[in-house]
Write a protein that holds these residues in place. Structure first.
Motif, short mmCIF file in Angstrom:
data_model
loop_
_atom_site.label_atom_id
_atom_site.label_comp_id
_atom_site.label_asym_id
_atom_site.label_seq_id
_atom_site.Cartn_x
_atom_site.Cartn_y
_atom_site.Cartn_z
N VAL A 261 4.86 -12.53 2.56
CA VAL A 261 5.90 -13.52 2.81
C VAL A 261 6.72 -13.09 4.02
CG1 VAL A 261 7.95 -14.66 1.86
CG2 VAL A 261 6.02 -14.09 0.36
N GLY A 262 6.95 -14.04 4.95
CA GLY A 262 7.76 -13.76 6.13
C GLY A 262 6.97 -13.23 7.30
N THR A 263 5.62 -13.19 7.20
CA THR A 263 4.81 -12.72 8.32
C THR A 263 3.79 -13.79 8.69
OG1 THR A 263 3.06 -11.73 6.95
CG2 THR A 263 4.98 -10.36 7.46
N THR A 264 3.23 -13.65 9.89
CA THR A 264 2.18 -14.58 10.34
C THR A 264 0.84 -13.87 10.42
OG1 THR A 264 2.73 -14.07 12.65
CG2 THR A 264 3.81 -16.00 11.64
N ARG A 265 0.84 -12.58 10.23
CA ARG A 265 -0.39 -11.81 10.31
C ARG A 265 -0.96 -11.55 8.91
NH1 ARG A 265 0.46 -7.08 14.90
NH2 ARG A 265 0.80 -8.48 16.68
N SER A 266 -2.27 -11.61 8.85
CA SER A 266 -2.96 -11.33 7.59
C SER A 266 -3.38 -9.87 7.51
CB SER A 266 -4.18 -12.24 7.44
OG SER A 266 -3.81 -13.59 7.38
N LYS A 267 -3.52 -9.39 6.30
CA LYS A 267 -4.01 -8.03 6.06
C LYS A 267 -5.28 -8.10 5.22
CE LYS A 267 0.46 -5.60 5.91
NZ LYS A 267 1.32 -4.73 5.06
N THR A 268 -6.19 -7.21 5.51
CA THR A 268 -7.42 -7.12 4.73
C THR A 268 -7.21 -6.14 3.57
OG1 THR A 268 -8.80 -7.56 6.66
CG2 THR A 268 -9.87 -6.53 4.77
N VAL A 269 -7.61 -6.56 2.40
CA VAL A 269 -7.50 -5.69 1.22
C VAL A 269 -8.86 -5.57 0.55
CG1 VAL A 269 -5.06 -6.13 0.74
CG2 VAL A 269 -6.79 -7.67 -0.20
N ASP A 270 -9.09 -4.40 -0.04
CA ASP A 270 -10.34 -4.16 -0.79
C ASP A 270 -9.98 -4.06 -2.26
OD1 ASP A 270 -12.85 -3.40 -1.67
OD2 ASP A 270 -12.52 -1.28 -1.19
N THR A 271 -9.72 -5.20 -2.86
CA THR A 271 -9.23 -5.24 -4.24
C THR A 271 -10.16 -6.07 -5.11
OG1 THR A 271 -6.96 -5.12 -3.41
CG2 THR A 271 -7.26 -5.76 -5.71
N ARG A 272 -10.60 -5.48 -6.20
CA ARG A 272 -11.41 -6.24 -7.15
C ARG A 272 -10.50 -7.06 -8.06
NH1 ARG A 272 -16.14 -4.10 -11.28
NH2 ARG A 272 -16.85 -6.18 -11.87
N ILE A 273 -10.89 -8.31 -8.32
CA ILE A 273 -10.11 -9.19 -9.17
C ILE A 273 -10.79 -9.35 -10.53
CG2 ILE A 273 -9.09 -11.48 -9.44
CD1 ILE A 273 -7.92 -9.84 -7.17
N VAL A 274 -10.06 -9.02 -11.57
CA VAL A 274 -10.47 -9.36 -12.94
C VAL A 274 -9.36 -10.23 -13.50
CG1 VAL A 274 -11.03 -8.51 -15.24
CG2 VAL A 274 -11.76 -7.22 -13.23
N ALA A 275 -9.70 -11.45 -13.90
CA ALA A 275 -8.71 -12.40 -14.41
C ALA A 275 -8.96 -12.65 -15.90
CB ALA A 275 -8.77 -13.70 -13.63
N ALA A 276 -7.93 -13.13 -16.58
CA ALA A 276 -8.06 -13.43 -18.01
C ALA A 276 -7.20 -14.63 -18.35
CB ALA A 276 -7.64 -12.23 -18.85
N THR A 277 -7.62 -15.35 -19.36
CA THR A 277 -6.85 -16.52 -19.81
C THR A 277 -7.21 -16.85 -21.25
OG1 THR A 277 -6.35 -18.85 -19.38
CG2 THR A 277 -8.60 -18.13 -18.95
N SER A 278 -6.24 -17.41 -21.95
CA SER A 278 -6.50 -17.93 -23.29
C SER A 278 -6.69 -19.45 -23.24
CB SER A 278 -5.33 -17.58 -24.24
OG SER A 278 -4.11 -18.07 -23.70
N LYS A 279 -6.61 -20.01 -22.02
CA LYS A 279 -6.77 -21.46 -21.85
C LYS A 279 -8.20 -21.81 -21.49
CE LYS A 279 -2.00 -22.41 -20.38
NZ LYS A 279 -1.16 -23.01 -19.33
N ASP A 280 -8.54 -23.07 -21.63
CA ASP A 280 -9.83 -23.59 -21.20
C ASP A 280 -9.69 -24.03 -19.74
OD1 ASP A 280 -12.14 -25.01 -20.66
OD2 ASP A 280 -12.24 -25.94 -22.64
N LEU A 281 -10.03 -23.15 -18.80
CA LEU A 281 -9.80 -23.43 -17.39
C LEU A 281 -10.67 -24.59 -16.89
CD1 LEU A 281 -9.28 -20.07 -15.48
CD2 LEU A 281 -7.61 -21.65 -16.43
N ALA A 282 -11.86 -24.73 -17.47
CA ALA A 282 -12.72 -25.85 -17.06
C ALA A 282 -12.04 -27.18 -17.39
CB ALA A 282 -14.07 -25.76 -17.76
N ALA A 283 -11.46 -27.27 -18.58
CA ALA A 283 -10.75 -28.50 -18.96
C ALA A 283 -9.49 -28.68 -18.14
CB ALA A 283 -10.42 -28.46 -20.45
N GLN A 284 -8.80 -27.56 -17.85
CA GLN A 284 -7.60 -27.62 -17.02
C GLN A 284 -7.95 -28.16 -15.63
OE1 GLN A 284 -4.17 -26.45 -17.72
NE2 GLN A 284 -4.96 -26.83 -19.77
N ALA A 285 -9.10 -27.73 -15.10
CA ALA A 285 -9.53 -28.21 -13.79
C ALA A 285 -9.87 -29.70 -13.84
CB ALA A 285 -10.74 -27.40 -13.32
N GLU A 286 -10.49 -30.13 -14.94
CA GLU A 286 -10.82 -31.55 -15.09
C GLU A 286 -9.56 -32.40 -15.09
OE1 GLU A 286 -13.20 -32.50 -18.46
OE2 GLU A 286 -14.81 -31.13 -17.90
N GLN A 287 -8.51 -31.89 -15.70
CA GLN A 287 -7.26 -32.63 -15.80
C GLN A 287 -6.38 -32.50 -14.56
OE1 GLN A 287 -5.38 -31.12 -19.34
NE2 GLN A 287 -7.13 -31.60 -20.65
#
Length: 467
Positions: A281-307
């Motif tokens: 936030v507050g910058t115009t330059r991007s940074k490269t990161v080497d970060t693995r993403i593991v996400a979790a949810t108790s919601k039905d994301l497919a249905a959320q996307a449909e809606q």
């Protein structure tokens, strides 16, 4: 080099070594065993037989006791552990009971006196084969019993059920690759523990694992928390701040309750997944990161996307490798091992001596529906250990669990009076709540389960005050 002759049977891969200084005896046994279908090697003394053991193994050995250079007894001693998986049958024309006993002490399985009939050799071999078969069966049974007695583990998670074993195996395989993982399941099923297990089992295991609850940080702060900010970017930003993506670079960032991520930040997360770039936030330059993403949810994301409540392109980016954790009620065979695990944890923490749990108390735990899943079970055991005054956890410490009235409270309300109209309304309310719980609050899917239209469901929810 050791002198060796071989006779190969046509239909048996069992290997036998004949060790005897008499050429006629070697020839006779080779022919007899070869005709019976065995693969046979021969050697003229113990020293030559030892050389053969350096390059291969045998299932059975017929060994004479009296031989030049190295006799049978010396051969047994010299071979030692190399005969651990081999049954040795000793042979001698000069043997006594004492000789046989000494041979057995040195590791021989059986003893045959010369001269012998061909049937005696085959009978001794059959007995040895039956013994080996029983040993293999015992080893296999011991292995299976050990697997039953000791629940398998993935990270800090333990389980015995087949469904969770499949999840563990998938987690181990996924851990080896830098792909995005989406873990789904009800609250309390162990989604963060699963994410930690994947991180620990992979090549990033020695790097940071940083969890963040997307629903627990105010929206106006979440962007800065994830992507960082530059000094002066907003009121209160009195220094540069490295966000969680950058802090987790080289390791894993666990985004819990990803379904609650604001739409404005979903676009930025999509960019990170696409090109590993963040913009503080507050910058115009991007940074490269080497970060693995593991996400979790108790919601039905497919249905959320449909809606339209969740970006469809982000859902597909996250859902590269989906892992679903079943609720505890669907894997009740895990309850006993989890109970023991939590008892051991909390008796050590609170310095109390708890030897176990009574059968009646375990019965209550097995009957309970566990809406809070493993987290609820852990809390129940923690409370019981704290309150316990005896070495064994008794049913009194679990009052209210697993009772039929807990499960049928909705039906009790229906049958409280005689009005069909009130009963129908109470039944509708119970079924609507059940359908919404089953679908994680997805009203479109709940309407399908209830076999009513979506507008009708909304109307009934409003009528009954169901949020």
């Amino acid at each position: 080099m050791a002198a060796m002759n071989s006779v190969h049977g046509n239909d048996n891969h069992t290997k036998i070594l004949v060790v005897d200084d008499e050429a006629n005896m070697r020839h006779m046994l080779s022919a007899l065993l070869g005709d019976a279908g065995y693969c046979v090697d021969t050697s003229a003394d113990g020293r030559a037989a030892l050389e053969l053991l350096e390059t291969g193994t045998y299932d059975y050995i017929f060994c004479d006791i009296r031989m030049p250079s190295m006799d049978g007894m010396a051969f047994l001693e010299a071979a030692g552990s190399r005969l651990a998986e081999t049954s040795v049958i000793m042979m001698s024309a000069y043997g006594t009971i004492d000789t046989a006993v000494e041979a057995m002490k040195k590791g021989a399985y059986d003893y045959i006196s010369k001269p012998f009939k061909p049937d005696e050799i085959l009978l001794a071999l059959k007995k040895a084969e039956e013994r080996e078969s029983l040993k293999r069966e015992n080893r296999a049974l011991k292995f299976r019993l050990e697997r039953i007695a000791q629940p398998r583990q993935f990270g800090e998670m333990i389980a015995e059920s087949r469904s969770m074993q499949a999840v563990f195996e998938l987690g181990k395989r996924v851990a080896q690759y830098d792909i995005t993982v989406l873990i789904t399941g009800q609250s309390g099923t162990g989604k963060e523990l699963m994410a930690r297990g994947i991180h620990t089992a992979g090549k990033r295991g020695g790097q940071p694992f940083i969890p963040v609850n997307c629903a627990g940080i105010p929206e106006n702060l979440l962007e800065s928390e994830l992507f960082g900010h530059k000094k002066g970017a907003f009121t209160g930003a009195d220094r540069d701040y490295k966000g969680l993506f950058e802090a987790a670079s080289g390791g894993t960032l666990f985004l819990d309750e990803i379904g609650d991520l604001p739409m404005s930040l979903q676009v930025k997360l999509l960019r990170v997944l696409q090109d590993s770039q963040i913009r503080p936030v507050g910058t115009t330059r991007s940074k490269t990161v080497d970060t693995r993403i593991v996400a979790a949810t108790s919601k039905d994301l497919a249905a959320q996307a449909e809606q339209g409540n969740f970006r469809e392109d982000l859902f597909y980016r996250l859902n590269v490798m989906p892992i679903h954790l079943p609720p505890l009620v669907e894997r009740s065979e895990d309850i006993a091992s989890l109970v023991q695990f939590f008892i051991e944890r909390y008796q050590a923490r609170f310095e109390k001596k708890i030897t176990g749990i009574s059968a009646r108390a375990m019965s209550l735990l097995m009957q309970h529906s566990w809406p809070g899943n493993v987290r609820e079970l852990e809390n129940v055991i923690e409370r019981a250990v704290v309150l316990a005054e005896e070495p064994e956890l008794d049913e009194d410490l679990f009052a209210g669990l697993g009772r039929p009235e807990n499960k049928n409270s909705g039906l009790d309300a229906i049958a409280a009076g005689f009005s069909l109209k009130s009963g129908r309304q109470a039944l509708e309310q119970v079924l609507i709540q059940k359908a919404l719980a089953e679908t994680g609050g997805n009203r479109t899917r709940a309407a399908r389960l209830l076999e009513i239209s979506h507008p009708s469901l909304l109307s009934k929810m409003k009528t009954y005050g169901i949020g």
